[in-house]
Motif scaffolding. Structure first.
Motif, PDB file in Angstrom:
ATOM      1  N   SER A  79       0.843  -1.198   0.000  1.00 42.66           N
ATOM      2  CA  SER A  79       0.000   0.000   0.000  1.00 42.66           C
ATOM      3  C   SER A  79       0.877   1.246   0.000  1.00 42.66           C
ATOM      4  O   SER A  79       1.950   1.259   0.609  1.00 42.66           O
ATOM      5  N   ARG A 130      -0.041   3.731   1.536  1.00 39.03           N
ATOM      6  CA  ARG A 130      -0.342   4.374   2.822  1.00 39.03           C
ATOM      7  C   ARG A 130       0.547   3.817   3.936  1.00 39.03           C
ATOM      8  O   ARG A 130       0.638   2.601   4.128  1.00 39.03           O
ATOM      9  N   SER A 164      -3.485   1.404   6.510  1.00 40.46           N
ATOM     10  CA  SER A 164      -3.628   0.516   5.350  1.00 40.46           C
ATOM     11  C   SER A 164      -4.294  -0.796   5.769  1.00 40.46           C
ATOM     12  O   SER A 164      -3.774  -1.529   6.616  1.00 40.46           O
ATOM     13  N   SER A 184      -4.668  -3.447   3.824  1.00 39.52           N
ATOM     14  CA  SER A 184      -3.926  -4.613   3.317  1.00 39.52           C
ATOM     15  C   SER A 184      -2.714  -4.918   4.202  1.00 39.52           C
ATOM     16  O   SER A 184      -2.413  -6.090   4.469  1.00 39.52           O
TER      17      SER A 184
HETATM   18  C1  LIG Z   1      -4.972   5.184  -6.365  1.00 36.77           C
HETATM   19  C2  LIG Z   1      -6.078   4.260  -5.952  1.00 36.77           C
HETATM   20  C3  LIG Z   1      -6.670   3.448  -6.894  1.00 36.77           C
HETATM   21  C4  LIG Z   1      -7.686   2.576  -6.521  1.00 36.77           C
HETATM   22  N1  LIG Z   1      -8.243   1.771  -7.464  1.00 36.77           N
HETATM   23  C5  LIG Z   1      -9.218   0.903  -7.110  1.00 36.77           C
HETATM   24  C6  LIG Z   1      -9.796   0.028  -8.064  1.00 36.77           C
HETATM   25  O1  LIG Z   1      -9.451  -0.003  -9.230  1.00 36.77           O
HETATM   26  N2  LIG Z   1     -10.767  -0.826  -7.651  1.00 36.77           N
HETATM   27  C7  LIG Z   1     -11.170  -0.871  -6.341  1.00 36.77           C
HETATM   28  O2  LIG Z   1     -12.032  -1.677  -6.010  1.00 36.77           O
HETATM   29  N3  LIG Z   1     -10.615  -0.062  -5.407  1.00 36.77           N
HETATM   30  C8  LIG Z   1      -9.664   0.822  -5.762  1.00 36.77           C
HETATM   31  N4  LIG Z   1      -9.093   1.625  -4.812  1.00 36.77           N
HETATM   32  C9  LIG Z   1      -9.493   1.477  -3.408  1.00 36.77           C
HETATM   33  C10 LIG Z   1      -8.475   0.644  -2.653  1.00 36.77           C
HETATM   34  O3  LIG Z   1      -8.298  -0.615  -3.230  1.00 36.77           O
HETATM   35  C11 LIG Z   1      -8.885   0.472  -1.206  1.00 36.77           C
HETATM   36  O4  LIG Z   1      -9.013   1.759  -0.620  1.00 36.77           O
HETATM   37  C12 LIG Z   1      -7.897  -0.339  -0.403  1.00 36.77           C
HETATM   38  O5  LIG Z   1      -8.354  -0.459   0.904  1.00 36.77           O
HETATM   39  C13 LIG Z   1      -6.538   0.311  -0.358  1.00 36.77           C
HETATM   40  O6  LIG Z   1      -5.671  -0.541   0.358  1.00 36.77           O
HETATM   41  P1  LIG Z   1      -4.983  -0.063   1.711  1.00 36.77           P
HETATM   42  O7  LIG Z   1      -6.109   0.124   2.701  1.00 36.77           O
HETATM   43  O8  LIG Z   1      -4.087  -1.175   2.071  1.00 36.77           O
HETATM   44  O9  LIG Z   1      -4.255   1.218   1.449  1.00 36.77           O
HETATM   45  C14 LIG Z   1      -8.096   2.513  -5.171  1.00 36.77           C
HETATM   46  C15 LIG Z   1      -7.475   3.332  -4.216  1.00 36.77           C
HETATM   47  C16 LIG Z   1      -6.476   4.194  -4.591  1.00 36.77           C
HETATM   48  C17 LIG Z   1      -5.824   5.054  -3.552  1.00 36.77           C
END
Ligand SMILES: Cc1cc2nc3c(=O)[nH]c(=O)nc-3n(C[C@H](O)[C@H](O)[C@H](O)COP(=O)(O)O)c2cc1C
Length: 202
Positions: free
Chosen positions: A9, A11, A15, A17
């Motif tokens: 991530s 973040r 995060s 993940s």
């Molecule tokens: C730049 C960006 C692109 C993303 N693209 C998608 C996407 O294509 N499909 C989706 O379902 N979520 C998308 N998301 C949402 C993230 O998958 C979701 O917020 C996830 O929890 C992020 O992981 P993290 O919590 O480990 O940072 C996106 C988020 C970001 C910041």
């Protein structure tokens, strides 16, 4: 047991993940027999990004070791370190958000670094052979939407293919989906992912 946790991530705080990857690592540790030791290496590709595979990196990789400039040797050494970490791991845990329907560029850079001919895979007269064998891989996938088992989920087939190509075919996925669909959906997604982790070790 050596456990390698890879967070991808962007973040550094909050995060999902990375948190689920950590939960997987804790669960793996809890399965160890009393007295058994686990060494955990955490590589956070968001905080410490690995450089992309650009032209200079390719030139460094294709220059014989003895003929590399100090800069080229240093660039190859960065990839060597990731490969050594992975070779030493018995269990690999990946935290992988969905970014724009794919894996984060940070994770792709890691995959580009660990995929090296004659080191982590080789071509033989019978075809390609992965050289990173005998490892169990867990992947915590997080998504804002819901794409499991749909054609829009390019992450799972891609990760299965590339990890399998390198010899890591025992891969288990944990999904947290719908994280952007409101607070209730977010809570339910995390609870579901935690239940999947419990099931994986039941
Ligand atoms: C730049 C960006 C692109 C993303 N693209 C998608 C996407 O294509 N499909 C989706 O379902 N979520 C998308 N998301 C949402 C993230 O998958 C979701 O917020 C996830 O929890 C992020 O992981 P993290 O919590 O480990 O940072 C996106 C988020 C970001 C910041």
């Amino acid at each position: 047991m050596n456990i390698l946790q890879i967070n991808s991530s962007a973040r550094s705080h909050g995060s999902h993940s990375s948190q689920l990857a950590t939960a997987l690592v804790e669960r793996i540790r809890a399965t160890l027999p009393a007295g058994a030791r686990a060494s955990v290496t955490v590589r956070d590709l968001g905080r410490t990004p690995h450089p992309e595979l650009n032209e200079a990196a390719l030139q460094a990789l294709f220059t014989p070791a003895g003929q590399r400039t100090p800069e080229q040797a240093a660039r190859v050494a960065l990839d060597d370190a990731l490969i050594a970490e992975l070779q030493a791991a018995d269990v690999v845990v990946l935290g992988v958000p969905m970014y724009n329907f794919g894996v984060p560029a940070a994770l792709k850079n890691w995959i580009d670094a660990i995929s090296r001919a004659k080191v982590t895979f080789q071509y033989t007269d019978k075809g390609a052979e992965g050289l990173l064998k005998g490892k169990k891989v867990y992947v915590a996938l997080t998504r804002g939407g819901q794409y499991r088992n749909t054609p829009a989920d390019t992450q799972v087939p891609y990760l299965k293919t590339v990890l399998g190509f390198l010899g890591m075919s025992d891969v288990q996925f944990v999904y947290a989906e719908g994280l952007a669909l409101g607070a209730d959906a977010e809570q339910a997604a995390i609870a579901s992912a935690q239940a999947q982790i419990e099931e994986a070790f039941a």
